[in-house]
Design a protein around this motif. Structure first.
Motif, PDB file in Angstrom:
ATOM      1  N   THR A  36       4.043  27.936 -55.092  1.00 40.99           N
ATOM      2  CA  THR A  36       4.023  29.398 -55.094  1.00 40.99           C
ATOM      3  C   THR A  36       3.854  29.987 -53.696  1.00 40.99           C
ATOM      4  OG1 THR A  36       1.655  29.361 -55.543  1.00 40.99           O
ATOM      5  CG2 THR A  36       3.140  29.544 -57.445  1.00 40.99           C
ATOM      6  N   SER A  37       3.537  29.154 -52.706  1.00 42.10           N
ATOM      7  CA  SER A  37       3.456  29.615 -51.322  1.00 42.10           C
ATOM      8  C   SER A  37       4.200  28.620 -50.440  1.00 42.10           C
ATOM      9  CB  SER A  37       1.995  29.750 -50.868  1.00 42.10           C
ATOM     10  OG  SER A  37       1.348  28.501 -50.957  1.00 42.10           O
ATOM     11  N   ALA A  38       4.584  29.064 -49.256  1.00 41.57           N
ATOM     12  CA  ALA A  38       5.346  28.221 -48.346  1.00 41.57           C
ATOM     13  C   ALA A  38       4.527  27.005 -47.911  1.00 41.57           C
ATOM     14  CB  ALA A  38       5.770  29.018 -47.120  1.00 41.57           C
ATOM     15  N   VAL A  39       5.189  25.877 -47.794  1.00 43.21           N
ATOM     16  CA  VAL A  39       4.571  24.664 -47.271  1.00 43.21           C
ATOM     17  C   VAL A  39       4.951  24.595 -45.792  1.00 43.21           C
ATOM     18  CG1 VAL A  39       4.519  22.148 -47.373  1.00 43.21           C
ATOM     19  CG2 VAL A  39       4.727  23.483 -49.477  1.00 43.21           C
TER      20      VAL A  39
ATOM     21  N   ARG B 112       6.236  22.586 -33.025  1.00 43.57           N
ATOM     22  CA  ARG B 112       7.313  22.868 -33.963  1.00 43.57           C
ATOM     23  C   ARG B 112       6.713  22.919 -35.353  1.00 43.57           C
ATOM     24  NH1 ARG B 112       9.090  24.521 -30.046  1.00 43.57           N
ATOM     25  NH2 ARG B 112      10.873  23.771 -28.918  1.00 43.57           N
ATOM     26  N   CYS B 113       7.292  23.731 -36.198  1.00 41.17           N
ATOM     27  CA  CYS B 113       6.813  23.893 -37.564  1.00 41.17           C
ATOM     28  C   CYS B 113       7.971  23.604 -38.510  1.00 41.17           C
ATOM     29  CB  CYS B 113       6.333  25.314 -37.805  1.00 41.17           C
ATOM     30  SG  CYS B 113       5.116  25.857 -36.602  1.00 41.17           S
ATOM     31  N   VAL B 114       7.692  22.870 -39.575  1.00 44.84           N
ATOM     32  CA  VAL B 114       8.667  22.646 -40.630  1.00 44.84           C
ATOM     33  C   VAL B 114       8.148  23.394 -41.846  1.00 44.84           C
ATOM     34  CG1 VAL B 114       9.807  20.946 -42.094  1.00 44.84           C
ATOM     35  CG2 VAL B 114       9.320  20.398 -39.698  1.00 44.84           C
ATOM     36  N   GLN B 115       8.967  24.300 -42.366  1.00 46.81           N
ATOM     37  CA  GLN B 115       8.563  25.137 -43.490  1.00 46.81           C
ATOM     38  C   GLN B 115       9.503  24.932 -44.663  1.00 46.81           C
ATOM     39  OE1 GLN B 115       9.542  29.363 -43.526  1.00 46.81           O
ATOM     40  NE2 GLN B 115       7.398  29.811 -43.983  1.00 46.81           N
ATOM     41  N   VAL B 116       8.926  24.817 -45.852  1.00 43.61           N
ATOM     42  CA  VAL B 116       9.691  24.823 -47.098  1.00 43.61           C
ATOM     43  C   VAL B 116       9.244  26.067 -47.848  1.00 43.61           C
ATOM     44  CG1 VAL B 116      10.302  23.598 -49.208  1.00 43.61           C
ATOM     45  CG2 VAL B 116       9.723  22.301 -47.141  1.00 43.61           C
ATOM     46  N   THR B 117      10.172  27.001 -48.017  1.00 42.72           N
ATOM     47  CA  THR B 117       9.829  28.264 -48.667  1.00 42.72           C
ATOM     48  C   THR B 117       9.595  28.044 -50.158  1.00 42.72           C
ATOM     49  OG1 THR B 117      12.148  28.808 -48.994  1.00 42.72           O
ATOM     50  CG2 THR B 117      11.105  29.665 -47.015  1.00 42.72           C
ATOM     51  N   PRO B 118       8.742  28.881 -50.767  1.00 43.70           N
ATOM     52  CA  PRO B 118       8.481  28.722 -52.192  1.00 43.70           C
ATOM     53  C   PRO B 118       9.718  29.046 -53.023  1.00 43.70           C
ATOM     54  CG  PRO B 118       7.435  30.705 -51.358  1.00 43.70           C
ATOM     55  CD  PRO B 118       8.004  29.972 -50.180  1.00 43.70           C
ATOM     56  N   LEU B 119       9.799  28.438 -54.167  1.00 45.77           N
ATOM     57  CA  LEU B 119      10.841  28.635 -55.165  1.00 45.77           C
ATOM     58  C   LEU B 119      12.223  28.162 -54.720  1.00 45.77           C
ATOM     59  CD1 LEU B 119       9.680  32.072 -56.587  1.00 45.77           C
ATOM     60  CD2 LEU B 119       9.121  29.783 -57.404  1.00 45.77           C
TER      61      LEU B 119
END
Length: 172
Positions: free
Chosen positions: A122-125, A138-145
């Motif tokens: 439910t929130s970004a990883v 550096r940041c790696v983001q997986v957006t929710p949904l």
């Protein structure tokens, strides 16, 4: 004699500047390699989950801490349906990175990819990847949904998350 002293001082100044700039570039390239490796692997896991029916793929991230070449930073959780779908069930710090230590921070401990290619979080990883708490990060983001995977940057050594800026285009 004065001209020789001035010439040596100018050469010393130029060499100091070149060494400083090349050191920052060296750190940037190493951090980029780790971030791209992680983002690429997450993209493969997301794709593998789309070939399945049922629960999909559950990724477990290693704890926040210091990691070296060869250390595992994420893996497919055991007894997950997609364990046989991927050539690599874990992602490691690339061995080509020598003796560099990375201070990886993370938000969530797990990420679930569904057969639709989405994420159940439910929130970004967000995972932050600097070299031993120095800039750049550096940041790696997986957006929710929607499970949109992207790599961002933070030119300071602060923690991951809000301080990272992301481009509009996914690296995958």
């Amino acid at each position: 004699m004065t001209e020789v002293i001035v010439t040596v001082a100018v050469i010393g100044f130029v060499m100091g500047t070149v060494i400083t700039i090349s050191g920052a570039e060296w750190r940037r390239q190493r951090v980029n390699a780790v971030a791209q490796e992680l983002a690429g692997w997450l993209g493969q896991v997301r794709s593998a989950s789309q070939r399945l029916t049922g629960a999909g793929c559950l990724v477990e991230f290693s704890a926040t801490g210091t990691y070296n070449a060869g250390d595992v930073i994420a893996r497919i959780k055991p007894n997950t349906a997609c364990i046989g779908q991927l050539p690599e069930t874990q992602v490691r710090i690339p061995n080509a990175q020598g003796g560099t230590s990375y201070s990886i921070s993370r938000g969530a401990a797990e990420l679930q990819f569904t057969p639709r290619g989405t994420a159940t979080n439910t929130s970004a990883v967000v995972l932050g990847i600097p070299i031993a708490n120095t800039a750049p990060q550096r940041c790696v983001q997986v957006t929710p949904l929607v499970a949109f995977i992207r790599v961002g940057r933070n030119e300071t050594s602060s923690s991951a998350g809000g301080a990272c800026t992301y481009s509009d285009v996914s690296p995958l």
